[in-house]
Motif scaffolding. Structure first.
Motif, PDB file in Angstrom:
ATOM      1  N   VAL A 115       0.835  -1.210   0.000  1.00 40.31           N
ATOM      2  CA  VAL A 115       0.000   0.000   0.000  1.00 40.31           C
ATOM      3  C   VAL A 115       0.866   1.256   0.000  1.00 40.31           C
ATOM      4  CG1 VAL A 115      -1.868  -1.156   1.225  1.00 40.31           C
ATOM      5  CG2 VAL A 115      -0.179   0.154   2.520  1.00 40.31           C
ATOM      6  N   ILE A 116       0.280   2.333  -0.504  1.00 37.56           N
ATOM      7  CA  ILE A 116       0.893   3.661  -0.412  1.00 37.56           C
ATOM      8  C   ILE A 116      -0.195   4.626   0.033  1.00 37.56           C
ATOM      9  CG2 ILE A 116       1.948   5.582  -1.666  1.00 37.56           C
ATOM     10  CD1 ILE A 116       3.300   3.511  -3.462  1.00 37.56           C
ATOM     11  N   ASP A 117       0.065   5.289   1.153  1.00 39.18           N
ATOM     12  CA  ASP A 117      -0.882   6.262   1.702  1.00 39.18           C
ATOM     13  C   ASP A 117      -0.424   7.653   1.264  1.00 39.18           C
ATOM     14  OD1 ASP A 117      -2.496   7.932   3.198  1.00 39.18           O
ATOM     15  OD2 ASP A 117      -2.431   6.667   4.985  1.00 39.18           O
ATOM     16  N   THR A 118      -1.217   8.323   0.422  1.00 39.72           N
ATOM     17  CA  THR A 118      -0.800   9.634  -0.101  1.00 39.72           C
ATOM     18  C   THR A 118      -0.864  10.728   0.960  1.00 39.72           C
ATOM     19  OG1 THR A 118      -3.040   9.909  -1.001  1.00 39.72           O
ATOM     20  CG2 THR A 118      -1.318   9.171  -2.535  1.00 39.72           C
ATOM     21  N   VAL A 119      -1.598  10.504   2.047  1.00 35.90           N
ATOM     22  CA  VAL A 119      -1.541  11.459   3.159  1.00 35.90           C
ATOM     23  C   VAL A 119      -0.138  11.432   3.758  1.00 35.90           C
ATOM     24  CG1 VAL A 119      -2.403  12.083   5.443  1.00 35.90           C
ATOM     25  CG2 VAL A 119      -3.998  11.236   3.715  1.00 35.90           C
ATOM     26  N   GLU A 120       0.319  10.231   4.084  1.00 36.30           N
ATOM     27  CA  GLU A 120       1.643  10.066   4.682  1.00 36.30           C
ATOM     28  C   GLU A 120       2.740  10.532   3.726  1.00 36.30           C
ATOM     29  OE1 GLU A 120       3.439   6.456   7.101  1.00 36.30           O
ATOM     30  OE2 GLU A 120       3.503   6.045   4.936  1.00 36.30           O
ATOM     31  N   LEU A 121       2.638  10.105   2.462  1.00 41.11           N
ATOM     32  CA  LEU A 121       3.680  10.439   1.490  1.00 41.11           C
ATOM     33  C   LEU A 121       3.715  11.956   1.229  1.00 41.11           C
ATOM     34  CD1 LEU A 121       5.867   9.048  -0.106  1.00 41.11           C
ATOM     35  CD2 LEU A 121       4.249   8.737  -2.000  1.00 41.11           C
ATOM     36  N   ALA A 122       2.550  12.598   1.233  1.00 42.03           N
ATOM     37  CA  ALA A 122       2.505  14.057   1.049  1.00 42.03           C
ATOM     38  C   ALA A 122       3.137  14.770   2.235  1.00 42.03           C
ATOM     39  CB  ALA A 122       1.057  14.520   0.849  1.00 42.03           C
ATOM     40  N   ARG A 123       2.912  14.248   3.437  1.00 40.38           N
ATOM     41  CA  ARG A 123       3.531  14.846   4.624  1.00 40.38           C
ATOM     42  C   ARG A 123       5.051  14.795   4.511  1.00 40.38           C
ATOM     43  NH1 ARG A 123       0.227  14.464  10.168  1.00 40.38           N
ATOM     44  NH2 ARG A 123       1.556  16.262  10.449  1.00 40.38           N
ATOM     45  N   VAL A 124       5.558  13.679   3.994  1.00 41.22           N
ATOM     46  CA  VAL A 124       7.012  13.516   3.863  1.00 41.22           C
ATOM     47  C   VAL A 124       7.561  14.384   2.735  1.00 41.22           C
ATOM     48  CG1 VAL A 124       8.848  11.875   3.296  1.00 41.22           C
ATOM     49  CG2 VAL A 124       6.994  11.191   4.837  1.00 41.22           C
ATOM     50  N   LEU A 125       6.921  14.341   1.567  1.00 44.82           N
ATOM     51  CA  LEU A 125       7.500  14.967   0.370  1.00 44.82           C
ATOM     52  C   LEU A 125       7.089  16.425   0.172  1.00 44.82           C
ATOM     53  CD1 LEU A 125       7.232  11.962  -2.113  1.00 44.82           C
ATOM     54  CD2 LEU A 125       9.240  12.770  -0.874  1.00 44.82           C
ATOM     55  N   PHE A 126       5.967  16.823   0.753  1.00 45.42           N
ATOM     56  CA  PHE A 126       5.565  18.232   0.700  1.00 45.42           C
ATOM     57  C   PHE A 126       5.371  18.752   2.119  1.00 45.42           C
ATOM     58  CE2 PHE A 126       3.878  16.787  -3.512  1.00 45.42           C
ATOM     59  CZ  PHE A 126       4.740  17.552  -4.299  1.00 45.42           C
ATOM     60  N   PRO A 127       6.422  18.746   2.929  1.00 41.47           N
ATOM     61  CA  PRO A 127       6.255  19.083   4.353  1.00 41.47           C
ATOM     62  C   PRO A 127       5.788  20.514   4.597  1.00 41.47           C
ATOM     63  CG  PRO A 127       8.588  18.992   3.767  1.00 41.47           C
ATOM     64  CD  PRO A 127       7.829  18.460   2.591  1.00 41.47           C
ATOM     65  N   GLN A 128       5.956  21.394   3.590  1.00 42.16           N
ATOM     66  CA  GLN A 128       5.553  22.782   3.797  1.00 42.16           C
ATOM     67  C   GLN A 128       4.136  23.067   3.299  1.00 42.16           C
ATOM     68  OE1 GLN A 128       8.629  25.899   3.553  1.00 42.16           O
ATOM     69  NE2 GLN A 128       9.886  24.420   2.468  1.00 42.16           N
ATOM     70  N   ALA A 129       3.407  22.027   2.891  1.00 41.11           N
ATOM     71  CA  ALA A 129       2.021  22.217   2.448  1.00 41.11           C
ATOM     72  C   ALA A 129       1.185  22.752   3.611  1.00 41.11           C
ATOM     73  CB  ALA A 129       1.438  20.903   1.938  1.00 41.11           C
ATOM     74  N   PRO A 130       0.216  23.655   3.334  1.00 40.89           N
ATOM     75  CA  PRO A 130      -0.584  24.243   4.410  1.00 40.89           C
ATOM     76  C   PRO A 130      -1.532  23.250   5.072  1.00 40.89           C
ATOM     77  CG  PRO A 130      -1.405  24.940   2.266  1.00 40.89           C
ATOM     78  CD  PRO A 130      -0.145  24.190   2.008  1.00 40.89           C
ATOM     79  N   SER A 131      -1.884  22.178   4.365  1.00 37.34           N
ATOM     80  CA  SER A 131      -2.804  21.173   4.905  1.00 37.34           C
ATOM     81  C   SER A 131      -2.613  19.893   4.104  1.00 37.34           C
ATOM     82  CB  SER A 131      -4.249  21.656   4.792  1.00 37.34           C
ATOM     83  OG  SER A 131      -5.156  20.604   5.022  1.00 37.34           O
TER      84      SER A 131
END
Length: 934
Positions: A115-131
């Motif tokens: 599995v790949i969780d895009t919430v988790e992966l986004a937190r890692v790869l786009f850490p400066q995202a506002p949400s």
């Protein structure tokens, strides 16, 4: 499998796959070789009614699914999509949980795919995202989201998000990928194959990027100083303002629909006059004045012309960031000369690359939040130019890990260290030294003040925004705070000689000579200190529980508060507490002694261990600080003007205890150490006066009235047309013990107003206890399918997270206590109604207020009119200011507390806010008027 990713999104009847909730719609998108190749979408008949809140959210009704297939009829088709592919979802546990529950209940084997969780992966790869919510992530990344909360649309957006995440991953350097691989096994997503392929590719095709620096296996953006530009402002100040404010000026040219605000120029001129004449100033600038630009213009002009820096201090780091990221860039486009501006925060805001690099060597024992935090920081370091942790949103317990790797835990006093040149904090200090304008915060300003002006570059002139918080911040920095968690955290950082902690590693690596270190003595003292700390705080908890019947006070987050004075406590129990505190100090003192001796024969002199002796010093200082705090709290006499109190979590752990000591007044300290030593201090805020008088704030800060400039800048908003202030005349009188009836009336009014305004309501409480009771009652009597009810301290999340949730839902009601009375901007139709439940007086038995009140009484003064009323009025003005944030806003302020009309002091409240229509009638008439007005 490597090239096939199956993205799924489900709409369901509820949140619980293990209960009776069912799938009502599925959307599937298949990606192969980074291209979307196939899509699937279907309704499903859940055989149960769809709840109204689900229909409101998704638009899916019982009618839509009546003729749809049941899940088992298409289960095989759905399963076929997942052959030899990854399952990808935005929050995998939800979608996979529902999918497997349906498969199992219909006799199919559950999916076991990676599995790949895009919430988790986004937190890692786009850490400066506002949400990291799907819709807000899509907006941030420029992905069109046509039909939110519909399965196929959400799956398509998730697929596009995933492709962007893969692209981002392919831009990361070898060092970052290598560290992520070591963390991967503790993440939820199965990323090993993807990361390994990227690592192997980089091994054969080296990553070359001039924007990435590497040292000791860590990749980060190079730390560079901005070159200094110096140029005089040749234009006169009057012409300078004309060029910006007047017709055909820069503001008219650059801003669409710019409307000149007379008060803004008046404020700029007042600030400049104070700076030029070397006077202090108090300026109240009402909402809409545009005070940030109004004070920045004269500050920049004078700093460049005089070649002397000006300091600007804000209460919140949020406003600090707003000034440097939004206001300063705009200012550069308005002025005709270059200038340097820099932001400087406390050391704890900046990451230490050295400390972080050392933590990466071992991930054993790390919990999920720590692993996720490490992964986020690894990627963030390839992007950040500041190293300021406020740029990213760490998971909640990730901040505990971050404390260990912040610059606050580091000693950068050695410029010869290779890490010194790579220190974000030192970079920030260098930029501040070279800047015309330094933007800092009250906390660092006060810390600098009480540290003998050693932390900030020298300055003669300062502008203090959000100045109504200066006294409170100064009091906290003159005082102290100590709690059980802090003591145990400090001790656990050190560890025993046999543990795998800091001390054990030093001994194992021969940094400390193990043959001369008294292991058994240390371990014995260490165990006793831990035990004594636990025992002391448990005893304090029990003591407060026993005493609270007569001295009960609740903090705004529901903690029980108890003010104590060593000389006046119950001797039979208090002496036991004093003995425990003395023993804890004794054991900690012996630990400090052993560490001090250990430093003298520390072997950590080679370059690999150059910081170890400094670590010993840092830990020694931390332990000594605990000893000093215990001494000031329990053993020093009570003859000072300080007030001491204990707070306990009434329903928390039996050692959840917080100890405080603060001075009751700081006016003389500020007068002597601050105002008398600075050429010009400008204090500004939207709330400094009570009935147009600055006398309260002058007295609290120690300002001499004859030596300061005072100015009140009126708001440009037409409040009479934008606001209705309503007060019910038929509410039960809470002062006569009718609290339950009062809460019921308040909740009924909230619901009636919600129906008129479609939610979009902020309800401000002065008591956390009343907030909780109101929340529980509202949950009983309201249609929870129609309104989203969010409550501070009940709903999970920070203040900014609760605010975002409030704005995300169309029909929301947000209940808040003290921190929501100010600093929360919700412009436009997101907020149409503000309910103020009670006038914001401090409880008379609040520790600080009680001590200050006694001082006033001893001087023969009226504590209510001198202290309680002015504080309440300023707080009320802050709350009132939440509603109207622009000239287009309009709404109702509903004050449930009839004292604002009935009490003789009520006019101080109504006379301190803008002139608005006030209606004092029975609730029914107010509701009719509200409906008509909207």
């Amino acid at each position: 499998m490597r090239n096939k990713y199956v993205v799924i999104d489900l709409e369901t009847t509820g949140h619980s796959s293990g209960a009776h909730d069912k799938i009502i719609e599925a959307g599937i998108v298949v990606i192969e070789d980074n291209e979307i190749v196939k899509e699937f979408s279907s309704f499903f008949n859940p055989d149960i009614p769809i709840p109204p809140f689900v229909s409101n959210l998704t638009g899916i009704t019982d009618e839509d699914v009546r003729e749809a297939p049941i899940f088992s009829e298409r289960a095989s088709e759905i399963l076929s999509f997942f052959e030899d592919g990854y399952l990808v979802a935005h929050n995998v546990p939800f979608d996979m949980g529902f999918l497997n529950a349906e498969l199992e209940s219909n006799g199919f084997i559950p999916i076991q795919n990676p599995v790949i969780d895009t919430v988790e992966l986004a937190r890692v790869l786009f850490p400066q995202a506002p949400s990291f919510k799907l819709g807000q992530l899509a907006e941030h990344l420029g992905i069109r989201h046509e039909d939110p909360h519909r399965a196929l649309s959400d799956a398509e957006v998730t697929a596009k998000l995933f492709l962007q995440l893969i692209k981002k991953l392919e831009k990361l350097p070898y060092e970052t990928i290598n560290h992520l691989l070591k963390l991967e096994s503790n993440l939820k997503s199965d990323l090993y194959q993807i990361l390994k392929e990227r690592e192997q590719h980089l091994a054969f095709s080296p990553y070359e990027d001039k924007n990435i620096d590497t040292y000791k296996g860590l990749a980060f953006k190079p730390i560079e100083d901005i070159p200094v530009t110096r140029e005089n402002a040749e234009i006169s100040f009057g012409d300078f303002l004309d060029d910006i404010y007047e017709k055909n000026g820069k503001l008219h040219q650059k801003l669409i629909n710019y409307e000149k605000r007379a008060g803004q120029r008046e404020m700029s001129e007042t600030v400049y006059d104070a700076i030029q004449t070397g006077k202090h100033a108090l300026i109240e600038a009402e909402t809409g004045t545009g005070k940030s630009l109004a004070y920045l213009l004269p500050a920049v002009y004078d700093a460049v012309k005089s070649h002397k820096r000006i300091l600007i201090s804000t209460y919140t780091t949020q406003l600090q960031s707003q000034l440097i990221e939004e206001e300063i860039p705009m200012l550069r486009g308005l002025v005709s000369f270059p200038f340097n501006a820099a932001i400087l925060k406390g050391m704890q805001h900046y990451i230490s690359l050295q400390k972080f690099e050392r933590t990466l060597s071992s991930n054993q024992g790390d919990n999920y939040d720590t692993v996720l935090t490490k992964a986020m920081i690894l990627v963030w370091l390839t992007e950040t130019e500041t190293g300021d942790i406020d740029e990213i949103q760490l998971p909640s317990s990730g901040y505990l890990f971050y404390k260990r790797v912040s610059t606050d835990a580091e000693d950068y006093s050695d410029p010869s260290s290779p890490w010194f040149a790579r220190s974000y904090y030192q970079q920030a200090r260098r930029k501040a030294q070279q800047a015309d304008i330094i933007i800092t915060n009250h906390a660092l300003l006060c810390l600098d003040l009480f540290s003998g002006y050693q932390l900030l570059p020298s300055y003669e002139k300062v502008i203090i925004d959000e100045a109504h918080h200066l006294e409170e911040t100064a009091s906290k920095h003159y005082g102290l705070k100590l709690d059980y968690v802090h003591i145990q955290y400090t001790l656990s950082q050190v560890g025993s000689s046999s543990e795998g902690g800091w001390l054990g590693k030093l001994l194992a690596q021969d940094v400390i000579d193990a043959s001369r270190f008294k292991n058994e003595k240390w371990d014995e003292l260490f165990a006793k200190a831990r035990y004594e700390a636990d025992d002391l705080f448990r005893q304090l908890f029990q003591y407060v529980v026993k005493q609270q019947q007569n001295n009960k006070s609740l903090s705004d987050i529901g903690r029980v508060q108890y003010r104590f004075e060593n000389e006046k406590e119950d001797k039979s129990q208090w002496n036991t507490i004093l003995e425990m505190a003395s023993r804890l100090m004794y054991y900690l003192g012996d630990l400090v002694q052993i560490l001090s001796v250990s430093k003298e024969f520390s072997l950590g002199l080679n370059s690999e261990r150059e910081t170890e002796p400094k670590d010993i010093t840092r830990i020694t200082i931390a332990l000594q600080a605990i000893i000093d705090s215990l001494d000031q709290l329990f053993l020093l006499n009570d003859e000072t003007n300080d007030v001491k109190w204990i707070e306990i979590e009434a329903y928390g752990a039996k050692n959840a205890v917080y100890l405080y000591r603060e001075p009751t007044e700081v006016s003389s300290l500020l007068a002597d150490d601050f105002f008398s030593r600075k050429r010009s201090v400008i204090l500004t805020s939207a709330t400094l006066t009570m009935k147009n008088s600055f006398s309260f704030i002058q007295n609290r800060l120690g300002l001499v009235p004859d030596e300061i400039i005072t100015r009140k800048i009126e708001s440009p908003f037409t409040y009479r047309n934008q606001v209705q202030l309503m007060v019910p005349s038929d509410f039960p009188d809470i002062r006569k013990g009718n609290q339950e009836e009062f809460i019921y009336s308040t909740c009924e009014a909230i619901l009636s107003l919600a129906q008129i305004t479609n939610g979009r309501m902020l309800v401000l409480f002065t008591s956390y206890d009343m907030l909780k009771k109101s929340y529980n009652l509202l949950r009983e009597i309201m249609d929870t399918n129609k309104y989203m009810l969010i409550a501070q301290g009940v709903s999970s999340g920070s203040r900014s997270r609760l605010k975002k949730n409030f704005q995300t839902f169309d029909q929301s009601i947000l209940l808040g206590t003290s921190s929501f009375w100010e600093g929360v901007d919700i412009p436009g139709e997101d907020l149409s109604c503000l309910v103020i439940v009670r006038l914001p007086f401090q409880p008379p038995n609040h520790p600080i207020y009680e001590a200050k009140s006694n001082q006033f009484k001893e001087k023969g003064k009226n504590a209510f009119f001198e202290l309680s009323l002015p504080e309440a009025v300023i707080r009320f003005k802050q709350g009132f200011g939440r509603l109207i944030r622009s000239s287009a806003d309009r709404g109702i302020v509903f004050v449930c507390d009839a004292r604002i009309i009935q009490a003789r002091y009520g006019k101080f409240f109504t006379g301190s806010i803008p002139d608005v229509p006030i209606t004092y009638e029975p609730t029914k008439i107010l509701m009719d008027k509200a409906e008509e007005w909207f």
